[in-house]
Design an enzyme around this catalytic site. Structure first.
Site, PDB file in Angstrom:
ATOM      1  CB  VAL A  45      -6.388   2.354   6.668  1.00 16.40           C
ATOM      2  CG1 VAL A  45      -7.392   2.965   7.117  1.00 16.40           C
ATOM      3  CG2 VAL A  45      -6.186   2.546   4.950  1.00 16.40           C
ATOM      4  CB  CYS A  46      -3.195   1.736  11.274  1.00 15.55           C
ATOM      5  SG  CYS A  46      -4.069   0.254  10.981  1.00 15.55           S
ATOM      6  CB  THR A  47       0.119   5.557   9.315  1.00 17.00           C
ATOM      7  OG1 THR A  47       0.636   4.376   9.382  1.00 17.00           O
ATOM      8  CG2 THR A  47       0.875   7.000   9.232  1.00 17.00           C
ATOM      9  CG  LEU A  50      -3.264   5.644  15.776  1.00 24.34           C
ATOM     10  CD1 LEU A  50      -3.971   4.733  15.121  1.00 24.34           C
ATOM     11  CD2 LEU A  50      -2.097   4.946  16.700  1.00 24.34           C
TER      12      LEU A  50
END
Length: 227
Positions: A45-47, A50
């Site tokens: 999810v973070c990838t 960002l």
């Protein structure tokens, strides 16, 4: 937890980042700023989050907004993970660079002081991770927006960009923006403004929505242009 409220002065700080040690106020200068945290490097999810910010970076730049991310991972992880973020958007990631720094907050001091921790999401050592926080800071260094998302839910940075547009417009002109407003849509005339003042300030005209209550508080006008 952080006691920061809308309108409070956002604290200055020093931190190690992927572009070296920064002083936050110096980094921002006279720009608007967005400080956003993510729970963990090398996570899906973070990838995507960002990666989306990378795609929108030029739009934020047009609006004089500087971006900076934060997690509790080390600089080495940040640099390695940056390649994955860039590859998410473009196969030719080797020729690109992450357009904003990432803070390495290994001791969690900054995240704790800003109220960014999620006590329900923990690492392999049973220590809490950072939540998906967003702080939007104005050029006057006051907090203009605060968002807090849970770990499983990725943020909409298109919505954050929309909020920037609204705040920059309403900071310059005495209007409000309605639900789901986008640049170019009609705006709302504040309830506190008299009919005479509204007619003087908005030569394009003011339309009052008829309501069952008979009250005339819901007034619209075409979006004025920021000079």
């Amino acid at each position: 937890m952080s006691g920061l409220l809308l309108g409070d002065i956002f604290p200055d700080f020093e931190a190690e980042t992927t572009v070296g040690r920064i002083k936050f106020y110096e980094y921002l200068g006279d720009s608007w700023g967005i400080l956003f945290s993510h729970p963990k490097d090398y996570t899906p999810v973070c990838t995507t989050e960002l990666g989306r910010v990378v795609r929108l970076n030029s739009e934020f730049s047009k609006r004089n907004v500087k971006l900076i991310a934060l997690s509790i991972d080390c600089l080495e992880d940040h640099h390695g993970w940056s390649k994955d973020i860039l590859a998410y958007n473009c196969e030719d990631y080797e020729s690109c660079a992450l357009p904003f720094p990432i803070i390495a907050d290994r001791n969690r001091e900054l995240a704790v002081s800003l109220g960014m921790m999620d006590p329900d999401v923990r690492d392999e050592n049973d220590l809490p991770l950072t939540a998906r926080c967003v702080f939007l800071i104005g050029p006057d260094k006051t907090l203009k927006l605060s968002l807090l998302y849970p770990d499983p839910t990725g943020r909409s940075f298109d919505e954050i960009l929309r909020v920037v547009d609204s705040l920059q417009l309403t900071n310059m002109i005495q209007v409000n923006t309605p639900a789901d407003w986008k640049p170019g849509d009609n705006v709302i005339v504040p309830s506190s403004m008299s009919e005479d003042e509204a007619a003087s300030l908005f030569p394009a005209g003011v339309h009052t929505k008829e309501l069952p209550s008979g009250k005339t508080y819901l007034r619209f006008t075409p979006q004025p242009q920021i000079q």
